[in-house]
Design an enzyme around this catalytic site. Structure first.
Site, PDB file in Angstrom:
ATOM      1  N   GLY A   1      19.286   8.637  21.758  1.00 26.29           N
ATOM      2  CA  GLY A   1      20.592   8.855  21.269  1.00 26.29           C
ATOM      3  C   GLY A   1      21.558   9.056  20.519  1.00 26.29           C
TER       4      GLY A   1
ATOM      5  N   CYS B   1      13.258  11.956  30.399  1.00 25.18           N
ATOM      6  CA  CYS B   1      14.585  12.006  29.706  1.00 25.18           C
ATOM      7  C   CYS B   1      15.508  12.668  29.853  1.00 25.18           C
ATOM      8  CB  CYS B   1      13.744  11.894  27.976  1.00 25.18           C
ATOM      9  SG  CYS B   1      15.109  11.563  26.552  1.00 25.18           S
TER      10      CYS B   1
ATOM     11  N   CYS C   1      20.732   8.082  32.309  1.00 21.75           N
ATOM     12  CA  CYS C   1      19.432   7.971  31.271  1.00 21.75           C
ATOM     13  C   CYS C   1      18.274   7.362  31.650  1.00 21.75           C
ATOM     14  CB  CYS C   1      19.770   7.470  30.201  1.00 21.75           C
ATOM     15  SG  CYS C   1      19.096   6.841  28.609  1.00 21.75           S
TER      16      CYS C   1
HETATM   17  N1  DGL Z   1      15.581   7.685  27.772  1.00 19.41           N
HETATM   18  C1  DGL Z   1      16.230   8.604  27.655  1.00 19.41           C
HETATM   19  C2  DGL Z   1      17.649   9.670  28.086  1.00 19.41           C
HETATM   20  O1  DGL Z   1      17.089   9.296  29.641  1.00 19.41           O
HETATM   21  C3  DGL Z   1      16.337   8.436  25.723  1.00 19.41           C
HETATM   22  C4  DGL Z   1      16.700   6.980  25.113  1.00 19.41           C
HETATM   23  C5  DGL Z   1      17.348   6.826  24.101  1.00 19.41           C
HETATM   24  O2  DGL Z   1      16.338   6.893  23.997  1.00 19.41           O
HETATM   25  O3  DGL Z   1      18.718   6.512  23.072  1.00 19.41           O
HETATM   26  O4  DGL Z   1      18.391  10.192  27.803  1.00 19.41           O
END
Ligand code: DGL
Length: 271
Positions: free
Chosen positions: A53, A83, A193
């Site tokens: 992010g 993701c 997320c």
């Molecule tokens: N879990 C990921 C998403 O759905 C990425 C989160 C990250 O690493 O900031 O965006």
């Protein structure tokens, strides 16, 4: 590179790659395993580059390219971007360049949820990189131009989950972000997320849990339906899961427990 030809495929038994920056994508893998346990899955947790992010679109495209090359070597039939951040930043750029099907989270979920024409005010909690692209807004508006979407960045949430941060100001780090979205009076709020479902206990102190959607289940259903339609479902009765991490495989394994009990320590792969 040639795009994967579904019609002439003979690779039903090939694996499905699933990727995220860390353990968050396991929320999607869990749903895939429950809908379709007979598939072979390869999960890649990019712990070295976490949190996504905070990265730029250009950085994320380069990272995803390396992960896709890893999956290409594994001769997967499909890759699941479990993701939101890479679905928002890298998918458009890379979608035609690999010989496997690519399932992006945001685009797939927006398509699936667009059947609900009564949904006119949607809140989204997501990473900064995701919110910057306004991909949730664009994708939902493709199917329903009248929908209003309010996207809220929650920059502290992924570090809180992955690094087990406990000494933070909850009113600010959780409450203030939610207050912004609640002021918009949304009918539903997407946890945009894959790490965020872990914070549901804290989130539900500020708003009823029923207001929130964890899109992992919808996404898994979408993927399995699409694999069926394209005759790509595994024909064998037994499936498997293998895990890879780009750093700290031991901490990946212990963090994984938040979402899914995994019975092997991931193999370390340098990307
Ligand atoms: N879990 C990921 C998403 O759905 C990425 C989160 C990250 O690493 O900031 O965006």
């Amino acid at each position: 590179m040639e795009t994967f030809d579904n019609k002439n495929c003979t690779i039903n038994n090939a694996a499905i790659g699933v990727m995220d920056s860390g353990v968050g994508g396991l929320t999607v893998l869990k749903q895939l395993l429950s809908c379709c346990p007979q598939e072979n899955y390869i999960y890649f947790g990019d712990t070295k580059n976490l949190p996504y992010g905070e990265k730029t679109k250009e950085q994320l495209i380069e990272i995803v390219k390396e992960i896709f090359e890893f999956f290409e070597q594994k001769k997967v039939k499909a890759v699941v971007l479990a993701c939101n951040t890479t679905s928002a930043t890298a998918y458009e750029e890379l979608k035609e360049k690999y010989p496997f099907k690519i399932y992006p989270l945001i685009q797939s979920v927006a398509r699936y949820m667009s059947a609900d024409k009564g949904l006119l005010k949607l809140g989204v909690m997501a990473t900064e990189a995701t919110v910057k692209t306004q991909t949730y807004t664009k994708e939902f508006k493709k199917y329903n131009p009248d929908i209003e979407v309010h996207e809220q960045a929650c920059p502290m949430w992924v570090p809180i989950v992955e690094k087990h941060i406990t000494n933070y100001d909850e009113e600010h780090a959780i409450g203030d972000y939610l207050k912004n979205v609640l002021a918009f009076n949304p009918q539903k709020i997407i946890l945009g997320c894959t790490h965020y479902p872990y914070l549901m206990d804290k989130i539900s102190k500020y708003a009823p849990a029923e207001l929130f959607i964890n899109p992992a289940q919808i996404f898994a259903r979408y993927i399995i339906e699409d694999l069926k339609q394209n005759n790509l479902i595994n024909t064998s009765q037994t499936g498997s899961v293998h895990y890879y991490a780009s750093s700290n495989p031991d901490s990946f394994r212990s963090n994984a427990k938040m979402f899914l009990e995994i019975d092997e320590t991931p193999q370390l792969i340098e990307i």
